[in-house]
Design a protein around this motif. Structure first.
Motif, PDB file in Angstrom:
ATOM      1  N   GLN A 176       0.825  -1.201   0.000  1.00  0.00           N
ATOM      2  CA  GLN A 176       0.000   0.000   0.000  1.00  0.00           C
ATOM      3  C   GLN A 176       0.866   1.261   0.000  1.00  0.00           C
ATOM      4  OE1 GLN A 176      -2.645  -0.103   3.372  1.00  0.00           O
ATOM      5  NE2 GLN A 176      -2.905   2.130   3.216  1.00  0.00           N
ATOM      6  N   TYR A 177       1.981   1.228   0.719  1.00  0.00           N
ATOM      7  CA  TYR A 177       2.856   2.403   0.793  1.00  0.00           C
ATOM      8  C   TYR A 177       3.979   2.343  -0.243  1.00  0.00           C
ATOM      9  CZ  TYR A 177       0.441   3.647   5.063  1.00  0.00           C
ATOM     10  OH  TYR A 177      -0.521   4.014   5.969  1.00  0.00           O
ATOM     11  N   LYS A 178       3.910   1.321  -1.094  1.00  0.00           N
ATOM     12  CA  LYS A 178       4.907   1.141  -2.159  1.00  0.00           C
ATOM     13  C   LYS A 178       6.335   1.137  -1.615  1.00  0.00           C
ATOM     14  CE  LYS A 178       2.481   2.592  -6.296  1.00  0.00           C
ATOM     15  NZ  LYS A 178       1.103   2.785  -5.907  1.00  0.00           N
ATOM     16  N   VAL A 179       6.514   0.453  -0.493  1.00  0.00           N
ATOM     17  CA  VAL A 179       7.846   0.357   0.107  1.00  0.00           C
ATOM     18  C   VAL A 179       8.376  -1.063  -0.101  1.00  0.00           C
ATOM     19  CG1 VAL A 179       9.117   0.360   2.298  1.00  0.00           C
ATOM     20  CG2 VAL A 179       7.493   2.171   1.791  1.00  0.00           C
ATOM     21  N   PRO A 180       9.481  -1.199  -0.813  1.00  0.00           N
ATOM     22  CA  PRO A 180      10.017  -2.542  -1.051  1.00  0.00           C
ATOM     23  C   PRO A 180      10.657  -3.137   0.200  1.00  0.00           C
ATOM     24  CG  PRO A 180      11.134  -0.886  -2.422  1.00  0.00           C
ATOM     25  CD  PRO A 180      10.286  -0.158  -1.442  1.00  0.00           C
ATOM     26  N   VAL A 181      10.487  -4.441   0.344  1.00  0.00           N
ATOM     27  CA  VAL A 181      11.079  -5.164   1.469  1.00  0.00           C
ATOM     28  C   VAL A 181      12.249  -5.977   0.907  1.00  0.00           C
ATOM     29  CG1 VAL A 181      10.661  -7.048   3.090  1.00  0.00           C
ATOM     30  CG2 VAL A 181       8.919  -5.283   2.734  1.00  0.00           C
ATOM     31  N   ASP A 182      13.398  -5.945   1.594  1.00  0.00           N
ATOM     32  CA  ASP A 182      14.571  -6.648   1.071  1.00  0.00           C
ATOM     33  C   ASP A 182      14.707  -8.063   1.621  1.00  0.00           C
ATOM     34  OD1 ASP A 182      15.306  -4.539  -0.475  1.00  0.00           O
ATOM     35  OD2 ASP A 182      16.625  -3.658   1.013  1.00  0.00           O
ATOM     36  N   VAL A 183      14.887  -8.161   2.922  1.00  0.00           N
ATOM     37  CA  VAL A 183      15.160  -9.465   3.530  1.00  0.00           C
ATOM     38  C   VAL A 183      14.005  -9.806   4.465  1.00  0.00           C
ATOM     39  CG1 VAL A 183      16.802 -10.814   4.905  1.00  0.00           C
ATOM     40  CG2 VAL A 183      17.627  -8.946   3.477  1.00  0.00           C
ATOM     41  N   VAL A 184      13.626 -11.072   4.486  1.00  0.00           N
ATOM     42  CA  VAL A 184      12.536 -11.492   5.361  1.00  0.00           C
ATOM     43  C   VAL A 184      12.964 -12.744   6.116  1.00  0.00           C
ATOM     44  CG1 VAL A 184      10.105 -12.187   5.469  1.00  0.00           C
ATOM     45  CG2 VAL A 184      10.896 -10.753   3.598  1.00  0.00           C
ATOM     46  N   ALA A 185      12.649 -12.792   7.406  1.00  0.00           N
ATOM     47  CA  ALA A 185      12.840 -14.029   8.162  1.00  0.00           C
ATOM     48  C   ALA A 185      11.598 -14.212   9.023  1.00  0.00           C
ATOM     49  CB  ALA A 185      14.092 -13.936   9.020  1.00  0.00           C
ATOM     50  N   SER A 187      10.436 -10.779  10.768  1.00  0.00           N
ATOM     51  CA  SER A 187      11.378  -9.671  10.718  1.00  0.00           C
ATOM     52  C   SER A 187      11.625  -9.358   9.263  1.00  0.00           C
ATOM     53  CB  SER A 187      12.710 -10.052  11.360  1.00  0.00           C
ATOM     54  OG  SER A 187      12.509 -10.356  12.707  1.00  0.00           O
ATOM     55  N   LEU A 188      11.648  -8.092   8.946  1.00  0.00           N
ATOM     56  CA  LEU A 188      11.966  -7.743   7.570  1.00  0.00           C
ATOM     57  C   LEU A 188      12.748  -6.444   7.532  1.00  0.00           C
ATOM     58  CD1 LEU A 188       9.533  -5.567   7.059  1.00  0.00           C
ATOM     59  CD2 LEU A 188       8.251  -7.642   6.614  1.00  0.00           C
ATOM     60  N   THR A 189      13.404  -6.218   6.394  1.00  0.00           N
ATOM     61  CA  THR A 189      14.213  -5.006   6.295  1.00  0.00           C
ATOM     62  C   THR A 189      13.694  -4.119   5.180  1.00  0.00           C
ATOM     63  OG1 THR A 189      15.781  -5.840   4.663  1.00  0.00           O
ATOM     64  CG2 THR A 189      16.281  -6.314   6.973  1.00  0.00           C
ATOM     65  N   VAL A 190      13.815  -2.807   5.421  1.00  0.00           N
ATOM     66  CA  VAL A 190      13.460  -1.824   4.393  1.00  0.00           C
ATOM     67  C   VAL A 190      14.588  -0.793   4.353  1.00  0.00           C
ATOM     68  CG1 VAL A 190      10.956  -2.028   4.601  1.00  0.00           C
ATOM     69  CG2 VAL A 190      12.145  -0.445   6.088  1.00  0.00           C
ATOM     70  N   ASP A 191      14.799  -0.211   3.176  1.00  0.00           N
ATOM     71  CA  ASP A 191      15.822   0.840   3.177  1.00  0.00           C
ATOM     72  C   ASP A 191      15.199   2.204   2.933  1.00  0.00           C
ATOM     73  OD1 ASP A 191      15.312   0.775   0.513  1.00  0.00           O
ATOM     74  OD2 ASP A 191      17.394   0.558  -0.126  1.00  0.00           O
ATOM     75  N   GLU A 192      13.883   2.213   2.908  1.00  0.00           N
ATOM     76  CA  GLU A 192      13.224   3.486   2.711  1.00  0.00           C
ATOM     77  C   GLU A 192      12.350   3.748   3.917  1.00  0.00           C
ATOM     78  OE1 GLU A 192      11.196   3.998  -1.235  1.00  0.00           O
ATOM     79  OE2 GLU A 192       9.951   5.093   0.202  1.00  0.00           O
ATOM     80  N   THR A 193      12.558   4.861   4.582  1.00  0.00           N
ATOM     81  CA  THR A 193      11.836   5.062   5.842  1.00  0.00           C
ATOM     82  C   THR A 193      10.860   6.225   5.773  1.00  0.00           C
ATOM     83  OG1 THR A 193      13.756   6.302   6.563  1.00  0.00           O
ATOM     84  CG2 THR A 193      13.580   4.050   7.374  1.00  0.00           C
ATOM     85  N   SER A 194      10.632   6.747   4.565  1.00  0.00           N
ATOM     86  CA  SER A 194       9.798   7.957   4.488  1.00  0.00           C
ATOM     87  C   SER A 194       8.375   7.722   5.024  1.00  0.00           C
ATOM     88  CB  SER A 194       9.775   8.506   3.060  1.00  0.00           C
ATOM     89  OG  SER A 194       9.516   7.480   2.149  1.00  0.00           O
ATOM     90  N   ASN A 195       7.820   6.536   4.772  1.00  0.00           N
ATOM     91  CA  ASN A 195       6.448   6.293   5.245  1.00  0.00           C
ATOM     92  C   ASN A 195       6.408   5.385   6.472  1.00  0.00           C
ATOM     93  OD1 ASN A 195       4.972   7.725   3.326  1.00  0.00           O
ATOM     94  ND2 ASN A 195       5.395   6.129   1.819  1.00  0.00           N
TER      95      ASN A 195
END
Ligand code: ASP
Length: 457
Positions: free
Chosen positions: A342-351, A358-366
Motif C-alpha cells: 500500500q505504501y509502495k515500500v520494497p522489502v529486502d530481507v525477510v525471516a 522480521s523484515l528489512t526496508v531501506d526506505e523510511t519515508s512512510n
C-alpha cells in the motif's frame, strides 16, 4: 548494433568526451547507439539549485546555476563546440533561461515538488547529449540527437517513475528506425522520460543504465556496454577491501543480486530488460578502453570459488512484527505485505518464525504510517542503523560447508537476521552498520584467499 552507455564520470569534461568519441569511432562498424548520463556531478548540482531556490535563496540558486552553465560552456568550448552563435549555443542558452525561470518560480512558491525536481534534473542529460552529438559530428561521426522523452514513457511517480514497457518499446522502435536506417549514430539521454501526458519524469538516480538496457532490449542489440570509471565488477567494494579482485565473467542473476545489494556499478533494475532478451552486458572503464572489464552473461561459468562477490547495503531498518495470533494461522504474511505494498515500500530481507516476522526496508519515508498499520496486526518494533551483507554466487546452494565458512568468518559479529533465499544465489546477514567494514573484510579473506583465474583477475 550495440548500445554504449556512458556514466557521469565518463562524460565529465572535454578529455572524457574525447575518449567517448574514440570509443565510438573504434566501434563504428558495430553500429553504436550512445546513451549518456549528465556530465560529472551535474544531476546533484541541479538538484541543489532546485532545493536552494525552494528555500527562497534565489540569488544563491541563480549563482549555482551560472556555475553549471559556465562548466558546460567551458568544456564544450575546449572541444570547439558552442564557440559561435550556433544551434548548440542557442539551445544551451534556452535551457538555462528555462532553468532560471524554474528557479524564480521555486523561490516564489517556496516548495519543491517531485515533478519540478524531475523537470530540473532532466536538463543534465539534455545538455550532455547536446554536446556529445555535436562532438561526434565534428569528429566525422554523423550523429543524431534524439529526445528520450519521445521514447521512455513512464508512470507519474516523479523522481522514480517506472517505464510503461509496451508503450516504451513501441516508441523506441518507431523513433530509432529512421535514424538507424540513415546510418547516423543515435545519441540518447539516459535517466529521463515522460508521462503519457507529456510531463518530464526521471526513472530514479543512476537510471541511465536502465535506459540503456531498455533501449538495447527494444532494439535487440547484440551487446550493451556500460562505460564507467572502474575496471568492472569487483569481488567487493575496493574502498573497503584493498585486494578486491575484478570479476571477469558473472551471470545475470549474480550481477542483479550484487547491483541490488549495493555494488555501485550498475543500477539494480538495469539487468532485467537485458536478461529477458539474453543480451550480454559489458561493464568497461572509459579511461582504459582496451581493458576487458566484466562480462555479464546468461551462461553460467565454472568457478572454483564458492561465491563470486560480497555486497552490502547500509542504512537499513529492521521491522519486527510479533503476534501470537500468527501461530498456526494463515494469511498473516499477506496482511503484512499488503501494508508495505500500500505504501509502495520494497522489502529486502525477510525471516519468519511461528510468532514473528522480521523484515528489512531501506526506505523510511512512510515508516511511521506503516508501523501504525502494522500495530493493528501485532507488536511492532523498529531497529535502525543496520546493514545487509550478502555473499553472492550461483554456486551458493551447491557448495557444502559454505555457511560454515561464512559463519566462521563472522564469529565475532552479532548477526541479527539470516536468510538464504529459494533462488539460493545468496546468503544474507543483517548486522549493525558499524560492523560492516569488519564483516566484509573477514568474509572476503575467507572466500577469496585463492581465486580461480578463469573468473577473477
Ligand atoms: N544523471 C543521473 C544521476 O546522476 C542518472 C545517471 O547518471 O544514471 O543519477
Amino acid at each position: 548494433m550495440i548500445v554504449c552507455k556512458f556514466g557521469g564520470s565518463s562524460v565529465q569534461d572535454a578529455d572524457a568526451l574525447m575518449r567517448l568519441a574514440g570509443i565510438i569511432r573504434s566501434q563504428r562498424e558495430q553500429k553504436p547507439i550512445v546513451v549518456s548520463s549528465a556530465m560529472g556531478k551535474t544531476t546533484n548540482n541541479l538538484l541543489e539549485v532546485a532545493r536552494t531556490a525552494a528555500q527562497g535563496k534565489k540569488k544563491e540558486a541563480l549563482d549555482l546555476l551560472a556555475k553549471i552553465k559556465d562548466r558546460h560552456l567551458g568544456e564544450a568550448r575546449k572541444l570547439g563546440i558552442a564557440v559561435a552563435e550556433d544551434q548548440v549555443s542557442e539551445t544551451i542558452n534556452t535551457y538555462f533561461k528555462e532553468m532560471r525561470d524554474l528557479v524564480r518560480g521555486l523561490a516564489a512558491l517556496g516548495e519543491l515538488t517531485p515533478r519540478i525536481t524531475d523537470a530540473m534534473a532532466s536538463y543534465g542529460e539534455r545538455l550532455s547529449t547536446l554536446i556529445i552529438a555535436r562532438l561526434l559530428e565534428n569528429e566525422g561521426l554523423p550523429a543524431e540527437l534524439m529526445d528520450a522523452r519521445e521514447c521512455i514513457i513512464t508512470d507519474d511517480r516523479f523522481t522514480r517513475a517506472a517505464p510503461l514497457f509496451d508503450l516504451t518499446e513501441a516508441a523506441i522502435v518507431e523513433q530509432f528506425r529512421p535514424v538507424l536506417r540513415s546510418g547516423k549514430i543515435p545519441v540518447f539521454q539516459g535517466f529521463i522520460g515522460r508521462t503519457r501526458d507529456g510531463i518530464t519524469t526521471t526513472i530514479g538516480r543512476g537510471g541511465s543504465d536502465f535506459t540503456a538496457a531498455i533501449v538495447g532490449a527494444a532494439l535487440d542489440a547484440e551487446d550493451i556496454q556500460i562505460w564507467t570509471d572502474v575496471d568492472g565488477i569487483m569481488t567487493t567494494d575496493p574502498h573497503m577491501v584493498e585486494d578486491a579482485r575484478r570479476i571477469r565473467v558473472i551471470s545475470f542473476n549474480e550481477a542483479a543480486e550484487l547491483a541490488y545489494f549495493g555494488a555501485k556499478v550498475l543500477h539494480p533494475a538495469t539487468i532485467i530488460p537485458a536478461v529477458r532478451k539474453k543480451i550480454p552486458v559489458h561493464v568497461l572503464n572509459s579511461s582504459k578502453p582496451d581493458h576487458e572489464g566484466t562480462l555479464i552473461t546468461n551462461e553460467a561459468a565454472c568457478c572454483d570459488n564458492p561465491i563470486k562477490a560480497i555486497a552490502y547495503k547500509s542504512g537499513i531498518t529492521v521491522v519486527n512484527i510479533t503476534s501470537t495470533r500468527m501461530f498456526m494461522a494463515y494469511g498473516f504474511l499477506k496482511k503484512i505485505f499488503e501494508i508495505f505494498e500500500q505504501y509502495k515500500v520494497p522489502v529486502d530481507v525477510v525471516a519468519t518464525s511461528e510468532v514473528s516476522v522480521s523484515l528489512t526496508v531501506d526506505e523510511t519515508s512512510n515508516l511511521e504510517d506503516i508501523v501504525a498499520d502494522l500495530r493493528k496486526i501485532g507488536e511492532v518494533n523498529i531497529e535502525g542503523s543496520k546493514s545487509i551483507v550478502c555473499c553472492v554466487g550461483d554456486n551458493v546452494r551447491n557448495v557444502p560447508g559454505l555457511p560454515y565458512i561464512a559463519f566462521s568468518a563472522l564469529r565475532d559479529i552479532r548477526i541479527q537476521m539470516i536468510s538464504q533465499g529459494a533462488s539460493a544465489i545468496n546468503i544474507t546477514f543483517v548486522i549493525d552498520d558499524d560492523q560492516i567494514p569488519k564483516a566484509v573484510r573477514k568474509l572476503h579473506d575467507a572466500f577469496f584467499q585463492k581465486v580461480d583465474p578463469r573468473i577473477f583477475e
